[in-house]
Design a protein around this motif. Structure first.
Motif, PDB file in Angstrom:
ATOM      1  N   GLN A   1     -16.095  16.516  -2.234  1.00 32.09           N
ATOM      2  CA  GLN A   1     -15.741  15.131  -1.919  1.00 32.09           C
ATOM      3  C   GLN A   1     -16.897  14.247  -2.370  1.00 32.09           C
ATOM      4  N   ALA A   2     -16.596  13.179  -3.107  1.00 36.67           N
ATOM      5  CA  ALA A   2     -17.664  12.320  -3.603  1.00 36.67           C
ATOM      6  C   ALA A   2     -17.240  10.861  -3.559  1.00 36.67           C
ATOM      7  N   ASN A   3     -18.216   9.997  -3.374  1.00 34.70           N
ATOM      8  CA  ASN A   3     -18.021   8.562  -3.527  1.00 34.70           C
ATOM      9  C   ASN A   3     -19.271   7.959  -4.137  1.00 34.70           C
ATOM     10  N   VAL A   4     -19.224   6.674  -4.410  1.00 37.61           N
ATOM     11  CA  VAL A   4     -20.349   5.976  -5.040  1.00 37.61           C
ATOM     12  C   VAL A   4     -20.576   4.675  -4.288  1.00 37.61           C
ATOM     13  N   CYS A   5     -21.844   4.365  -4.013  1.00 39.59           N
ATOM     14  CA  CYS A   5     -22.200   3.122  -3.327  1.00 39.59           C
ATOM     15  C   CYS A   5     -22.748   2.128  -4.339  1.00 39.59           C
ATOM     16  N   VAL A   6     -22.180   0.923  -4.345  1.00 35.39           N
ATOM     17  CA  VAL A   6     -22.546  -0.097  -5.315  1.00 35.39           C
ATOM     18  C   VAL A   6     -22.611  -1.462  -4.626  1.00 35.39           C
ATOM     19  N   ILE A   7     -23.501  -2.318  -5.111  1.00 40.00           N
ATOM     20  CA  ILE A   7     -23.574  -3.700  -4.620  1.00 40.00           C
ATOM     21  C   ILE A   7     -22.397  -4.481  -5.192  1.00 40.00           C
ATOM     22  N   VAL A   8     -21.642  -5.140  -4.323  1.00 39.68           N
ATOM     23  CA  VAL A   8     -20.528  -5.985  -4.762  1.00 39.68           C
ATOM     24  C   VAL A   8     -20.654  -7.341  -4.084  1.00 39.68           C
ATOM     25  N   ILE A   9     -20.628  -8.394  -4.875  1.00 37.98           N
ATOM     26  CA  ILE A   9     -20.610  -9.759  -4.348  1.00 37.98           C
ATOM     27  C   ILE A   9     -19.389 -10.456  -4.920  1.00 37.98           C
TER      28      ILE A   9
ATOM     29  N   ILE B   1     -21.771  -5.493  -9.006  1.00 33.87           N
ATOM     30  CA  ILE B   1     -20.515  -6.064  -9.502  1.00 33.87           C
ATOM     31  C   ILE B   1     -20.395  -7.444  -8.867  1.00 33.87           C
ATOM     32  N   VAL B   2     -20.323  -8.488  -9.698  1.00 31.19           N
ATOM     33  CA  VAL B   2     -20.381  -9.862  -9.204  1.00 31.19           C
ATOM     34  C   VAL B   2     -19.275 -10.676  -9.853  1.00 31.19           C
ATOM     35  N   GLY B   3     -18.565 -11.485  -9.045  1.00 30.33           N
ATOM     36  CA  GLY B   3     -17.583 -12.383  -9.637  1.00 30.33           C
ATOM     37  C   GLY B   3     -16.523 -12.828  -8.657  1.00 30.33           C
ATOM     38  N   GLY B   4     -15.566 -13.577  -9.188  1.00 30.00           N
ATOM     39  CA  GLY B   4     -14.392 -13.954  -8.421  1.00 30.00           C
ATOM     40  C   GLY B   4     -13.449 -12.775  -8.287  1.00 30.00           C
ATOM     41  N   PRO B   5     -12.349 -12.951  -7.537  1.00 25.15           N
ATOM     42  CA  PRO B   5     -11.478 -11.818  -7.200  1.00 25.15           C
ATOM     43  C   PRO B   5     -10.965 -11.020  -8.398  1.00 25.15           C
TER      44      PRO B   5
ATOM     45  N   VAL C   1     -13.787  -9.101 -10.227  1.00 25.10           N
ATOM     46  CA  VAL C   1     -14.319  -8.010  -9.419  1.00 25.10           C
ATOM     47  C   VAL C   1     -13.325  -6.859  -9.330  1.00 25.10           C
ATOM     48  N   ARG C   2     -12.057  -7.165  -9.135  1.00 22.97           N
ATOM     49  CA  ARG C   2     -11.052  -6.101  -9.047  1.00 22.97           C
ATOM     50  C   ARG C   2     -11.031  -5.269 -10.315  1.00 22.97           C
ATOM     51  N   ALA C   3     -11.007  -5.922 -11.457  1.00 25.35           N
ATOM     52  CA  ALA C   3     -10.962  -5.186 -12.726  1.00 25.35           C
ATOM     53  C   ALA C   3     -12.209  -4.327 -12.905  1.00 25.35           C
ATOM     54  N   GLN C   4     -13.371  -4.885 -12.562  1.00 28.20           N
ATOM     55  CA  GLN C   4     -14.604  -4.126 -12.750  1.00 28.20           C
ATOM     56  C   GLN C   4     -14.709  -2.960 -11.772  1.00 28.20           C
ATOM     57  N   MET C   5     -14.245  -3.129 -10.535  1.00 26.67           N
ATOM     58  CA  MET C   5     -14.312  -2.037  -9.568  1.00 26.67           C
ATOM     59  C   MET C   5     -13.371  -0.903  -9.961  1.00 26.67           C
TER      60      MET C   5
ATOM     61  N   PHE D   1     -15.027   0.817 -12.787  1.00 32.23           N
ATOM     62  CA  PHE D   1     -16.200   1.517 -12.263  1.00 32.23           C
ATOM     63  C   PHE D   1     -15.801   2.839 -11.607  1.00 32.23           C
ATOM     64  N   SER D   2     -14.806   2.805 -10.729  1.00 33.02           N
ATOM     65  CA  SER D   2     -14.381   4.025 -10.033  1.00 33.02           C
ATOM     66  C   SER D   2     -13.775   5.038 -11.003  1.00 33.02           C
ATOM     67  N   LYS D   3     -13.031   4.545 -11.990  1.00 33.36           N
ATOM     68  CA  LYS D   3     -12.444   5.442 -12.995  1.00 33.36           C
ATOM     69  C   LYS D   3     -13.539   6.116 -13.810  1.00 33.36           C
ATOM     70  N   GLY D   4     -14.563   5.364 -14.169  1.00 31.05           N
ATOM     71  CA  GLY D   4     -15.665   5.925 -14.937  1.00 31.05           C
ATOM     72  C   GLY D   4     -16.392   7.027 -14.183  1.00 31.05           C
TER      73      GLY D   4
END
Length: 336
Positions: A220-228, A286-290, A293-297, A300-303
């Motif tokens: 089981q794995a996850n990734v922690c990232v700064i999101v604004i 990851i920084v931006g409007g909705p 941010v959604r597209a980048q997240m 990011f998770s797919k990568g």
């Protein structure tokens, strides 16, 4: 659908006290549970006035008491400072109080300056890397009530004796913890918010080499990232400017300096080197409007090949933090 959790470092904002920061942590935990987040993890830092969270075990108990469903855990207990047996007992108590809701995240960073580490160990020598794996094995053995025949602690049991056990996670910003997690059967969380490089290979190697062990039975794995995230790209960038400066100051060893405001960030005399470091640190964010941010997240998770992200929202303003988590919950349909 992407699952989201929260990492909270209980930041102390100028004009507020550490007690205020703790109250904010409880408020945020209750809010994100209502919004549908899966986990709420708290950190461990020592002799760091800007971060109030020095004892995750105690804070976990308070958060779990103020919530009812969300998993609550440490990110993480800094095991080299402590006895694996005592850590096992602390988390058995938590599991007895809140069965099926406790995560035991383990880290090996110092969590503060060298003199604070010396105070925590109180005369004990610094653990070498090869001892860390042994400590992990013993911790898993205490939590599963099994330490092999001939082990020096054979027959010692961590109390209270309960039917369930916390999930065991290894936290790391390099391949070292990923390798230990895969060898010993633990879950793995990559700290992209600390190191924006090397994580993809660490997570790939974790899944490729995983085998069950004393820390768990399935990968089981996850990734922690700064999101604004804010209502507009422009507002998100304004908020992130103070985070950029905060990270820059931490790199320079200014741990005691208060969290800067966006206004301070706008007037700061950046050098060319500073601007280069800020650009490099943006790989951790990851920084931006909705929509941005959604597209980048999702990308990011797919990568990374993971289905869960742990979100650290680092902003000067608490209401902006709340708004960011609210926007993310709406974007990803949490709680539906």
């Amino acid at each position: 659908m992407l699952k989201l959790g929260v990492l909270d470092q209980s930041p102390v904002i100028p004009g507020e006290t550490a007690a205020d920061a703790m109250a904010r942590t409880l408020e945020l935990a209750k809010t994100v549970e209502r919004l549908g987040y899966t986990r709420y993890w708290v950190s461990e830092h020592h002799d760091t006035p800007g971060l109030a969270g020095s004892s995750p075990e105690i804070l976990i108990a308070a958060i779990a008491a103020h919530t009812s469903r969300i998993r609550v855990g440490s990110a993480g207990v800094l095991l080299p400072h402590y006895s694996p047996y005592k850590v096992a007992e602390n988390f058995r108590v938590l599991e007895a109080l809140y069965p099926g809701r406790i995560d035991l995240g383990i880290g090996r960073a110092p969590g503060g300056m060298p003199i604070a580490s010396e105070a925590l160990r109180y005369g004990r020598p610094k653990e070498r890397e090869e001892h860390f794996a042994e400590m992990l094995r013993d911790l898993g053995g205490f939590l599963s009530d099994w330490l092999g025949p001939g082990h020096r602690f054979e027959g010692v049991r961590a109390t209270p004796l309960v039917d369930t056990a916390p999930e065991l996670w290894l936290l790391g910003s390099s391949g070292f913890s990923a390798d230990r997690a895969s060898e010993l059967g633990g879950a793995f969380s990559f700290a992209h918010f600390i190191n924006g490089d090397g994580g993809h290979e660490a997570v790939r190697r974790y899944f490729a080499n995983y085998r069950p062990g004393p820390l768990g039975a399935s990968p089981q794995a996850n990734v922690c990232v700064i999101v604004i995230c804010a209502d507009t790209d422009e507002e998100a960038e304004r908020l992130a400017s103070s985070t950029d400066l905060r990270l820059l100051l931490l790199e320079q060893g200014q741990f005691r300096r208060p969290f800067p405001t966006p206004e301070e960030a706008a007037g700061y005399p950046y050098t060319d080197w500073d601007r280069m470091r800020i650009q490099a640190n943006r790989r951790r964010m990851i920084v931006g409007g909705p929509e941005k941010v959604r597209a980048q997240m999702l990308e990011f998770s797919k990568g990374y090949g993971v289905e869960e992200l742990i979100v650290l929202t680092y902003t000067y303003d608490f209401q902006a933090r709340l708004r960011s988590y609210e926007l993310l919950a709406d974007l990803f349909g949490l709680g539906r």
